[in-house]
Design an enzyme around this catalytic site. Sequence first.
Site, short mmCIF file in Angstrom:
data_model
loop_
_atom_site.label_atom_id
_atom_site.label_comp_id
_atom_site.label_asym_id
_atom_site.label_seq_id
_atom_site.Cartn_x
_atom_site.Cartn_y
_atom_site.Cartn_z
N LYS A 73 5.60 -6.91 5.79
CA LYS A 73 5.17 -8.32 5.83
C LYS A 73 6.31 -9.24 5.40
O LYS A 73 6.60 -10.23 6.05
CB LYS A 73 3.97 -8.57 4.89
N ARG A 150 -5.97 -11.88 -0.15
CA ARG A 150 -6.10 -10.43 -0.25
C ARG A 150 -7.53 -10.03 -0.58
O ARG A 150 -7.83 -8.83 -0.71
CB ARG A 150 -5.20 -9.95 -1.38
N ARG A 184 12.03 1.28 -0.84
CA ARG A 184 12.38 -0.13 -1.08
C ARG A 184 13.34 -0.31 -2.25
O ARG A 184 13.16 0.31 -3.28
CB ARG A 184 11.11 -0.94 -1.38
N ARG A 228 11.30 -1.51 -7.56
CA ARG A 228 10.17 -2.19 -8.22
C ARG A 228 9.40 -1.21 -9.10
O ARG A 228 9.17 -0.07 -8.69
CB ARG A 228 9.22 -2.75 -7.14
N ARG A 239 -2.26 1.29 -4.52
CA ARG A 239 -2.21 -0.04 -3.87
C ARG A 239 -2.74 0.05 -2.43
O ARG A 239 -3.44 -0.84 -1.95
CB ARG A 239 -0.78 -0.60 -3.87
#
Length: 293
Positions: A73, A150, A184, A228, A239
């Site tokens: 996203k 969300r 990531r 992260r 998640r």
Amino acid sequence: MAALTRLSKSSFSSLSSLSRISRSLYSGFAPDTSSHGASSYSPRLGSTPNLALKDTKDRSVQWVFLGSPGVGKGTYASRLSNLLGVPHIATGDLVREELASSGPLSQELSEIVNQGKLVSDEIIINLLSKRLEAGGAKGELGFILDGFPRTIRQAEILEGVTEIDLVLNLKLREDVLLEKCLGRRTCSQCGGNFNVASINVKGANGHPAISMAPLLPPAHCMSKLVTRADDTEEVIKHRIHVYNEKSRPVEEFYRSRGKLLEFDLPGGIPESWPKLLEALNLDDYKEKQSAAA
Ligand SMILES: Nc1ncnc2c1ncn2[C@@H]1O[C@H](COP(=O)(O)OP(=O)(O)O)[C@@H](O)[C@H]1O
């Protein structure tokens, strides 16, 4: 019960503040069609026959990006934001900024985020309101929202204060999502987002094979890469589970309003970006812009 009353009271004040901010954001500004040309833009309707777009003559686009953690996203919202000249507002970034600020909320937020849970609607609405207010003061028009709404409640609050033109739902196989999240990396100095995962997954159960090259940082960022805190395997899985439970219904919320554009990512950025522009009827957007100038 008491908690519910408290939530609805505080959400009401946040809602009116979002409403006020939203009103001030979109009133009193002359339309700027020079940088984004929103007045002449409307996506192709191929995969969403009911997509009914508002005439956006007096402002720029107001889009929402949906999709599981790791789907991309941020990557595609940020590219489209540059192309269309509207801000890319990611509520995950707002949460991380608040965390880094060591403000009064940061301890509470860090516990929630690092467990892969959702922050309360109330806190998120507050952070988003502040961000929109700051943008309004700078004359921002329109937005691409990433990571908001969300929950159905957030979607209802947003619907109560402004009109969303288009909701893009990015989709990718779940096994790929996990690998992408694990790959990531962010540069602690320049803030650039990268991905070290090299994905090559065979086709299975009706899913096509998918390959994605890593998105590597320039050499000067290499030694400054950080991961992260919530991108551990356990937290990512949680998640994704939370997304399926709380955010999946938001897709239906917008589908039933004829605003949802589904997009299955065919691969990495080189394959997906041109196809996404095509799906959004933006493939010749730059050419149209320069011809009109
Ligand atoms: N709209 C939202 N509502 C509730 N919590 C949110 C929202 N947006 C972000 N968050 C919090 O910030 C975290 C990071 O969000 P984000 O960067 O969008 O991550 P991802 O899409 O990779 O899961 C989420 O796990 C959640 O705790």
